[in-house]
Design a protein around this motif. Structure first.
Motif, short mmCIF file in Angstrom:
data_model
loop_
_atom_site.label_atom_id
_atom_site.label_comp_id
_atom_site.label_asym_id
_atom_site.label_seq_id
_atom_site.Cartn_x
_atom_site.Cartn_y
_atom_site.Cartn_z
N GLN A 30 147.20 -52.77 0.02
CA GLN A 30 147.33 -53.47 1.30
C GLN A 30 148.26 -52.73 2.28
OE1 GLN A 30 148.53 -57.42 0.01
NE2 GLN A 30 146.38 -58.08 -0.07
N ARG A 31 148.15 -51.41 2.31
CA ARG A 31 148.84 -50.63 3.33
C ARG A 31 148.08 -49.33 3.54
NH1 ARG A 31 153.65 -46.65 1.63
NH2 ARG A 31 152.33 -45.37 2.96
N ASN A 32 148.20 -48.78 4.73
CA ASN A 32 147.55 -47.52 5.03
C ASN A 32 148.19 -46.39 4.25
OD1 ASN A 32 145.92 -48.86 6.83
ND2 ASN A 32 147.03 -48.21 8.65
N ASP A 33 147.37 -45.54 3.66
CA ASP A 33 147.88 -44.43 2.86
C ASP A 33 147.08 -43.14 3.06
OD1 ASP A 33 145.53 -45.20 1.62
OD2 ASP A 33 146.45 -45.68 -0.31
N LEU A 34 146.21 -43.14 4.05
CA LEU A 34 145.42 -41.95 4.36
C LEU A 34 145.44 -41.73 5.86
CD1 LEU A 34 143.52 -39.76 3.08
CD2 LEU A 34 141.61 -41.23 3.78
N VAL A 35 145.81 -40.52 6.27
CA VAL A 35 145.90 -40.18 7.70
C VAL A 35 144.94 -39.03 7.99
CG1 VAL A 35 147.39 -39.27 9.53
CG2 VAL A 35 148.30 -40.92 7.89
N LEU A 36 144.20 -39.18 9.07
CA LEU A 36 143.31 -38.12 9.55
C LEU A 36 143.80 -37.70 10.93
CD1 LEU A 36 140.72 -36.45 9.20
CD2 LEU A 36 139.46 -38.32 10.31
N VAL A 37 143.97 -36.40 11.11
CA VAL A 37 144.40 -35.85 12.39
C VAL A 37 143.32 -34.90 12.88
CG1 VAL A 37 146.21 -34.62 13.65
CG2 VAL A 37 146.81 -35.99 11.63
N GLU A 38 142.82 -35.14 14.08
CA GLU A 38 141.81 -34.29 14.69
C GLU A 38 142.45 -33.45 15.78
OE1 GLU A 38 137.48 -35.37 16.26
OE2 GLU A 38 139.03 -35.77 17.77
N LEU A 39 142.17 -32.14 15.79
CA LEU A 39 142.76 -31.22 16.77
C LEU A 39 141.70 -30.70 17.72
CD1 LEU A 39 144.93 -29.07 14.30
CD2 LEU A 39 145.49 -31.26 15.38
N ALA A 40 142.08 -30.53 18.97
CA ALA A 40 141.17 -29.94 19.96
C ALA A 40 140.75 -28.55 19.50
CB ALA A 40 141.87 -29.87 21.32
#
Length: 405
Positions: A30-40
C-alpha cells in the motif's frame, strides 16, 4: 525526526523530465515503490556509481547502457536491491529494461535501471512488468514529490531541493531528489540521487560537473562506514531552456557547477540529517594537513569511531575519544604538540593534552546541541577537508536488527 529538517520543500518541474510513481508490491504494501522517469530525446546524462566490488546488477546494467547510448527512461525500484544475485539478478534487471522498452517503444539500452532495498533477494520482475503501463500513463512534470517518496526505504522523510540560475538572461532550473539513511559511506563517486536541469550542456561538461559535485558532497558523508552495493547519482540536462549551450569554456560553466554542487551538498546533508536513529548532525573539519587525503583519513577515523559516535549520542564531552581517534588515523610523523582540537569554538586539546583553559561545562554546552562542529588543526600543512556524519543511537541498532523482519 531528521535533525534540522522537517518536510520536502516545493520542487520545481524540469521541462523535458516527466515522472510517475506507482505501487508494484515489490516489498512494501500500500505504498508506491516503483518510479519511472522519462527524459526528452535530446537530453544529456551523466552518472557516478558505487565502487563496491559486489555492486548490484542494476548498477552493472546501467553502466553498460549509459556507455552505449543516451537514456530515455530511468526505472527505479525500492524494497529490493537486486544485489548479490549473480547472473539471475543480471537477467532480471535486463528483463525489466526490455519490458519497459517494449511497452514504451524504445531500445532496451535506452533504459537505466536502479534498485535499492534488501540485498540477496530476487527481483520480482513480473510485478514490475505489470506496473509499467500504469506508470507510463501517469507520467507528469509534477511528479518529483511522489518520486522522492517512492524511492525511500528506511528514510523517514522525502529528500529534495530546487535551485534556479540565470544564464545570459535566461533562467535555468535544477531539481534533485535523493534517498538514503543507512549503509551510507558512498565511494563513487543504499543512496540514490537523481538531479535534472533544463540547461543545455555539452556531454563532457556535464560529466565533469557531476564528478566535481559528487566528490565534495556524496563522497563526504558517512552514517555507518558501509558502502552500499547500489549507490548511484545521476545528473541530467534536458536542453529545453532558452539558455545557450554551456561548454567547459563558457563563462557560465563555473556558476552552473557551483549550483549543481550546492544541490548535491544539500541532498548529501539531508541523508545524514535523516540517518537511521540519528539525533545529531556533525560536521568534522580537519585543517593543516600535508595533503587532502590525510585530512580525510583523520576525519573518517573520528566519524567511524563507535566510541565517539556514542558519546555524541549521549551528549558526553568525552574529548579523550576524539584525541585517540586522531592519534590512530595512521598519519606518519605526527607531532601531537602541534595538534589542536575544538568542539565548536571551544578548544579541548592543545600541546599534547587537554587545553589549559578547557572547562567541562563548556564542552557539555556544545555536545548538548543538535548540530555539532568538531575541528582538528594538524599544524603540518595547508590542506583542509570537511565531512558530515551523525551519532550512533539504540534506534540505529533496532532498525538494522529488524530490517528484514
Amino acid at each position: 525526526m531528521p535533525v534540522g529538517y522537517s518536510q520536502l520543500p516545493e520542487l520545481l518541474p524540469i521541462a523535458g523530465v516527466r515522472l510517475a510513481s506507482v505501487a508494484a508490491g515489490i516489498r512494501y504494501q500500500q505504498r508506491n515503490d516503483l518510479v519511472l522517469v522519462e527524459l526528452a530525446g535530446a537530453s544529456q546524462c551523466a552518472a557516478v556509481f558505487t565502487r563496491n566490488a559486489f555492486c548490484a546488477a542494476p548498477v552493472l546494467i546501467a553502466k553498460q547502457h549509459l556507455a552505449q547510448t543516451s537514456p530515455r527512461y530511468l526505472l527505479i525500484n525500492s524494497g529490493n536491491a537486486n544485489a548479490g544475485t549473480g547472473e539471475v539478478g543480471m537477467a532480471d534487471a535486463r528483463a525489466t529494461c526490455s519490458a519497459l522498452a517494449d511497452t514504451a517503444g524504445c531500445r532496451r539500452e535506452q533504459v537505466l535501471p536502479f534498485s535499492t532495498g534488501v540485498i540477496g533477494q530476487r527481483l520480482p520482475v513480473e510485478r514490475i512488468e505489470a506496473a509499467l503501463p500504469g506508470a507510463l500513463g501517469g507520467l507528469s512534470e509534477e511528479g518529483w514529490k511522489d518520486a522522492a517518496q517512492a524511492i525511500m526505504t528506511t528514510d523517514t522523510v522525502a529528500k529534495g531541493v530546487s535551485k534556479t540560475l540565470e544564464v545570459d538572461g535566461s533562467m535555468i532550473s535544477i531539481t534533485g531528489i535523493a534517498k538514503g539513511a543507512g549503509m551510507i559511506r558512498p565511494d563513487m563517486a543504499t543512496m540514490l540521487a537523481f538531479i535534472a536541469s533544463d540547461a543545455k550542456l555539452e556531454a563532457g561538461a556535464l560529466t565533469r560537473s557531476l564528478s566535481r559535485a559528487a566528490e565534495a558532497s556524496f563522497n563526504r558523508i558517512t552514517v555507518d562506514g558501509d558502502t552500499s552495493t547500489n549507490d548511484a547519482c545521476v545528473l541530467i540536462a534536458t536542453g529545453t531552456s532558452r539558455s545557450p549551450l554551456i561548454t567547459v569554456e563558457h563563462p557560465a560553466y563555473a556558476a552552473f557547477c557551483d549550483a549543481v554542487s550546492e544541490v548535491c551538498e544539500h541532498l548529501a546533508q539531508l541523508i545524514v540529517r535523516d540517518a537511521e536513529g540519528a539525533t545529531k548532525f556533525v560536521t568534522i573539519q580537519v585543517e593543516g594537513g600535508y595533503e587532502p587525503q590525510e585530512c580525510l583519513d583523520v576525519a573518517y577515523t573520528i566519524a567511524h569511531s563507535p566510541l565517539v559516535k556514542t558519546a555524541l549520542f549521549a551528549s558526553d564531552p568525552n574529548w579523550g575519544r576524539i584525541l585517540a581517534a586522531v592519534g590512530r588515523a595512521g598519519l606518519a610523523d605526527l607531532d601531537i604538540e602541534k595538534i589542536r582540537i575544538f568542539l565548536g569554538g571551544v578548544c579541548i586539546v592543545r600541546d599534547g593534552g587537554m587545553a589549559a583553559e578547557y572547562r567541562e561545562q563548556d564542552g557539555q554546552l556544545i555536545m548538548g546541541q543538535d548540530e555539532i562542529l568538531i575541528r582538528v588543526q594538524l599544524g603540518r600543512g595547508e590542506a583542509c577537508e570537511r565531512i558530515w556524519t551523525c551519532d550512533l543511537s539504540e534506534e540505529y541498532v533496532r532498525i538494522n536488527a529488524e530490517y528484514r523482519t
